[in-house]
Design a protein around this motif. Structure first.
Motif, mmCIF file in Angstrom:
data_model
loop_
_atom_site.group_PDB
_atom_site.id
_atom_site.type_symbol
_atom_site.label_atom_id
_atom_site.label_comp_id
_atom_site.label_asym_id
_atom_site.label_seq_id
_atom_site.Cartn_x
_atom_site.Cartn_y
_atom_site.Cartn_z
ATOM 1 N N PHE A 173 143.494 80.707 -48.124
ATOM 2 C CA PHE A 173 144.693 81.554 -48.000
ATOM 3 C C PHE A 173 145.853 80.863 -47.284
ATOM 4 O O PHE A 173 146.842 81.511 -46.947
ATOM 5 C CB PHE A 173 144.334 82.859 -47.262
ATOM 6 C CG PHE A 173 143.391 83.715 -48.047
ATOM 7 C CD1 PHE A 173 143.824 84.393 -49.177
ATOM 8 C CD2 PHE A 173 142.055 83.824 -47.682
ATOM 9 C CE1 PHE A 173 142.949 85.162 -49.928
ATOM 10 C CE2 PHE A 173 141.171 84.597 -48.422
ATOM 11 C CZ PHE A 173 141.618 85.267 -49.555
ATOM 12 N N LEU A 174 145.721 79.562 -47.045
ATOM 13 C CA LEU A 174 146.741 78.864 -46.253
ATOM 14 C C LEU A 174 148.159 79.079 -46.799
ATOM 15 O O LEU A 174 149.088 79.360 -46.045
ATOM 16 C CB LEU A 174 146.421 77.359 -46.198
ATOM 17 C CG LEU A 174 147.303 76.547 -45.259
ATOM 18 C CD1 LEU A 174 147.069 76.926 -43.800
ATOM 19 C CD2 LEU A 174 147.054 75.041 -45.435
ATOM 20 N N ILE A 175 148.304 78.969 -48.107
ATOM 21 C CA ILE A 175 149.656 79.103 -48.674
ATOM 22 C C ILE A 175 150.189 80.532 -48.498
ATOM 23 O O ILE A 175 151.366 80.742 -48.203
ATOM 24 C CB ILE A 175 149.700 78.651 -50.159
ATOM 25 C CG1 ILE A 175 151.148 78.415 -50.593
ATOM 26 C CG2 ILE A 175 148.998 79.621 -51.080
ATOM 27 C CD1 ILE A 175 151.290 77.564 -51.837
ATOM 28 N N CYS A 197 154.229 75.789 -43.554
ATOM 29 C CA CYS A 197 154.432 76.983 -42.712
ATOM 30 C C CYS A 197 153.087 77.625 -42.379
ATOM 31 O O CYS A 197 152.898 78.165 -41.280
ATOM 32 C CB CYS A 197 155.355 77.976 -43.411
ATOM 33 S SG CYS A 197 157.014 77.307 -43.677
ATOM 34 N N GLY A 198 152.143 77.556 -43.310
ATOM 35 C CA GLY A 198 150.794 78.089 -43.062
ATOM 36 C C GLY A 198 150.082 77.376 -41.927
ATOM 37 O O GLY A 198 149.261 77.964 -41.214
ATOM 38 N N VAL A 199 150.406 76.111 -41.731
ATOM 39 C CA VAL A 199 149.797 75.333 -40.640
ATOM 40 C C VAL A 199 150.020 76.018 -39.291
ATOM 41 O O VAL A 199 149.184 75.951 -38.383
ATOM 42 C CB VAL A 199 150.379 73.883 -40.613
ATOM 43 C CG1 VAL A 199 150.070 73.169 -39.309
ATOM 44 C CG2 VAL A 199 149.834 73.088 -41.792
ATOM 45 N N LEU A 200 151.164 76.734 -39.176
ATOM 46 C CA LEU A 200 151.494 77.359 -37.887
ATOM 47 C C LEU A 200 150.432 78.372 -37.457
ATOM 48 O O LEU A 200 150.370 78.752 -36.295
ATOM 49 C CB LEU A 200 152.876 78.017 -37.940
ATOM 50 C CG LEU A 200 154.036 77.078 -38.298
ATOM 51 C CD1 LEU A 200 155.360 77.806 -38.229
ATOM 52 C CD2 LEU A 200 154.055 75.851 -37.389
ATOM 53 N N TYR A 207 147.501 77.641 -37.201
ATOM 54 C CA TYR A 207 146.525 76.843 -36.444
ATOM 55 C C TYR A 207 147.154 76.159 -35.238
ATOM 56 O O TYR A 207 146.477 75.470 -34.482
ATOM 57 C CB TYR A 207 145.919 75.767 -37.372
ATOM 58 C CG TYR A 207 145.107 76.398 -38.475
ATOM 59 C CD1 TYR A 207 143.740 76.627 -38.319
ATOM 60 C CD2 TYR A 207 145.706 76.825 -39.650
ATOM 61 C CE1 TYR A 207 143.002 77.234 -39.316
ATOM 62 C CE2 TYR A 207 144.978 77.443 -40.654
ATOM 63 C CZ TYR A 207 143.624 77.650 -40.479
ATOM 64 O OH TYR A 207 142.886 78.261 -41.452
ATOM 65 N N GLY A 208 148.466 76.289 -35.064
ATOM 66 C CA GLY A 208 149.159 75.624 -33.967
ATOM 67 C C GLY A 208 150.462 75.032 -34.472
ATOM 68 O O GLY A 208 150.880 75.315 -35.596
#
Ligand SMILES: Nc1ncnc2c1ncn2[C@@H]1O[C@H](COP(=O)(O)OP(=O)(O)O)[C@@H](O)[C@H]1O
Ligand SMILES: CC(C)(COP(=O)(O)O)[C@@H](O)C(=O)NCCC(=O)O
Length: 224
Positions: A211-213, A94-97, A99-100
């Motif tokens: 902080f991605l998570i 979900c953290g990937v969102l 970045y796109g």
């Protein structure tokens, strides 16, 4: 104000989210968190891969949301047994969102997980042992290999037993990551976790986001 928690197999990490920024990052060894968890409060959103900590969190907060596939998520999960997918892998996807719609997560902690998100769908990935797990395993299954220090280093070729073990560990991880990222050259690669930064530096490309998570936990909380 919400406490966001990432309970991993080695460390429990927590931040306070005030709706704008992540504050007061704390890191407690997972083994100690069960005895005494220093944060208390009203509301926590928790990604935990340590089920034994469930009660600790429930006692520390008035309301807790544990991430799992049965709550509304901003990504679709394409996994054979979605209920078995680690909560951290769900939150990181979900953290990937941030970045796109698509990206590759490299989470380097107790284990090294490389997961793929394509157009808001988690499509799977790999789980590798982390540095400590490899070093410990080599020591356990041999008579002559010592358990070397838990450090990610980038020395090649190794010129001592310890250097050879460390070089092997590093190259095994880098090789796996390279193999996967070459399949998806257009996707951003986001490194995170205990030695995510070292691994990213050693790979020479990609983004490091500690902080991605937590970004993923925020995205999930917005979905509800
Ligand atoms: N520079 C480093 N080299 C090797 N391992 C490291 C380094 N920094 C942290 N670690 C390791 O990273 C792991 C913890 O990372 P973390 O992302 O908190 O893991 P987890 O989420 O699985 O608890 C530990 O095994 C720790 O020793
Ligand atoms: C793969 C993991 C052990 C990673 O944990 P970590 O290294 O972050 O502590 C965790 O995501 C987990 O327990 N997963 C359950 C199995 C799965 O994801 O298929």
């Amino acid at each position: 104000m919400v406490v966001l928690i990432d309970a991993g197999n080695t460390f429990v990490k927590a931040v306070i989210w005030d709706g704008k920024a992540f504050e007061n990052l704390i890191r407690i060894p997972t083994k100690e968190a069960e005895q005494s968890f220093p944060l208390k409060g009203k509301k926590a959103i928790i990604s935990s891969v340590v089920p034994s900590l469930k009660r600790t969190f429930e006692e520390a907060f008035e309301s807790v949301t544990f991430i799992n596939v049965s709550i509304p998520l901003p990504v679709r999960i394409d996994y054979k047994n979605p209920e078995r997918l680690g909560a951290d892998r769900i939150a990181l996807a979900c953290g990937v969102l941030d970045y796109g719609d698509s990206g590759i997560v490299v989470s380097a902690g107790t284990t090294v997980v490389v997961d793929i998100v394509i157009e808001k769908t988690f499509i799977g990935g790999i789980i590798l042992p982390g540095v400590k797990a490899i070093h410990r395993a080599l020591n356990l299954v041999t008579e002559q290999l010592p358990e070397v220090e838990d450090k990610f280093t980038d020395t090649f070729p190794g010129k001592s037993t310890a250097e050879c073990i460390k070089a092997g560990t590093t190259l095994a991880m880098k090789g796996a990551i390279k193999e996967i990222t070459q399949k998806y050259p257009e996707l951003p690669v986001i490194f995170t976790g205990g030695y995510g930064n070292k691994l990213r530096e050693s790979m020479g490309k990609g983004i490091y986001d500690p902080f991605l998570i937590f970004k993923g936990l925020v995205k999930i909380s917005e979905e509800k």
